[in-house]
Design an enzyme around this catalytic site. Sequence first.
Site, PDB file in Angstrom:
ATOM      1  N   GLY A   4      -5.824   2.192  -1.113  1.00 38.76           N
ATOM      2  CA  GLY A   4      -5.352   1.353  -0.030  1.00 38.76           C
ATOM      3  C   GLY A   4      -4.810   2.180   1.113  1.00 38.76           C
ATOM      4  N   HIS A   5      -4.083   1.510   1.999  1.00 38.94           N
ATOM      5  CA  HIS A   5      -3.542   2.158   3.191  1.00 38.94           C
ATOM      6  C   HIS A   5      -2.041   2.397   3.084  1.00 38.94           C
ATOM      7  CE1 HIS A   5      -7.127   0.660   5.877  1.00 38.94           C
ATOM      8  NE2 HIS A   5      -7.506   1.398   4.854  1.00 38.94           N
ATOM      9  N   GLY A   6      -1.483   2.225   1.890  1.00 37.47           N
ATOM     10  CA  GLY A   6      -0.085   2.531   1.681  1.00 37.47           C
ATOM     11  C   GLY A   6       0.826   1.342   1.869  1.00 37.47           C
TER      12      GLY A   6
END
Length: 401
Positions: free
Chosen positions: A248-250
């Site tokens: 994911g993107h965090g």
Amino acid sequence: MDGIGTLANTGGSVATDDMKAAVDQNGNGDGVFNVKNYGAKANGKTDDAQAFMTTWIAACRNTSGPAKFLIPEGTFLVGPLVFAGPCQSRPITVEIQGTVKATTDITQYSTTEWISIEDIIGFILTGSGVFDGQGPAAWPYNDCKTNNKCQALPNSIKFSKVNHSIVDGLTSINSKGFHTTVFRCYNFTATNMNIMAPGNSPNTDGMHLSTSTLISISNSVIGTGDDCVSIGHSCEKVTVTNITCGPGHGISVGSLGKYKTERSVSDILVQNCTLFNTTNGVRIKTWAGMVTGSAMRITFDNIVMDKVKNPIIIDQTYGTKKNKASKWKISDVHFKNIRGTSTTNVAVLLECSELFPCEGVELRDINLSYGGASLRNTTTVSSCLNAKIKTFGEQNPPACV
């Protein structure tokens, strides 16, 4: 409201004993409303949406005490649903034991949600079942990277004006858009969730918050194609703890500053989380443009990074193609005890606004070593722009001067 407590401060729990007892006592009896008893076929082919809605109306109108909307074992195919209150049953529980699959024809969805849960005080969502958004059939229609006027794919579950509530044990897979959104909610706890979609699935945020106060997200595993948790505008008193995030993107605060209706963000705590194989670690992001606001009293504490591309990042040029400065003020931000590996050489990136430089940024006990593929340059560095920082304890990479 009897039997439903409120949190005294950020980090509390809304899971009062009375609410838990309401779940337990509804295992059998007149307070249970089983969707099969209202016509649901559970064959995975027939759209059971009408049966679900009929069941919800009966449960919501129940006057004999707490009610349970039960989705038993089996596979249920359903199109768009709206579970609307206010309800006479308080609390009202949705228990999912089976698998609920979304229909795949996106022309059926006139709004941006598959399941909308709205205007309820005292709501519980629990159970060992699965919500399956069947995203692979819809993701090819997401053209938002190339089309500024793209039509967003429907999110799986939206909680809107759902107050004094518990989500415990939610499993959501392969959402078309976001897995869950929390909007205009107060005193809302989400725990023990499993949220999953492939890393290349578009805009499948795990949980997105906006315009909400006193929110707790904890003890969950989230892996998606976008932010695991995104804390949007107009949020206050949010805790995110014990989250395993990846891919994911965090975990992000923002993006902020895109819409005129936005209010500031404050009192955010992200603590005891592990991120692996994500494009970002812990991040604050704002748009450049006309909208003003502030993001303050934000703490990221005890975070483990495992092969994360941008472990620590403040990005005030998010989505900006022209030379514009963000009008959002970021202050009183704390990055504490953050350790692990970065797949890029810039492990700490603090890129703040030239109009409103970041103030009161604390870096305390940072230890981020290089864990990327390059064998030529294995050092990690910090890069800062318009940021007023203070450092304490270990600093690897060396902090900006």
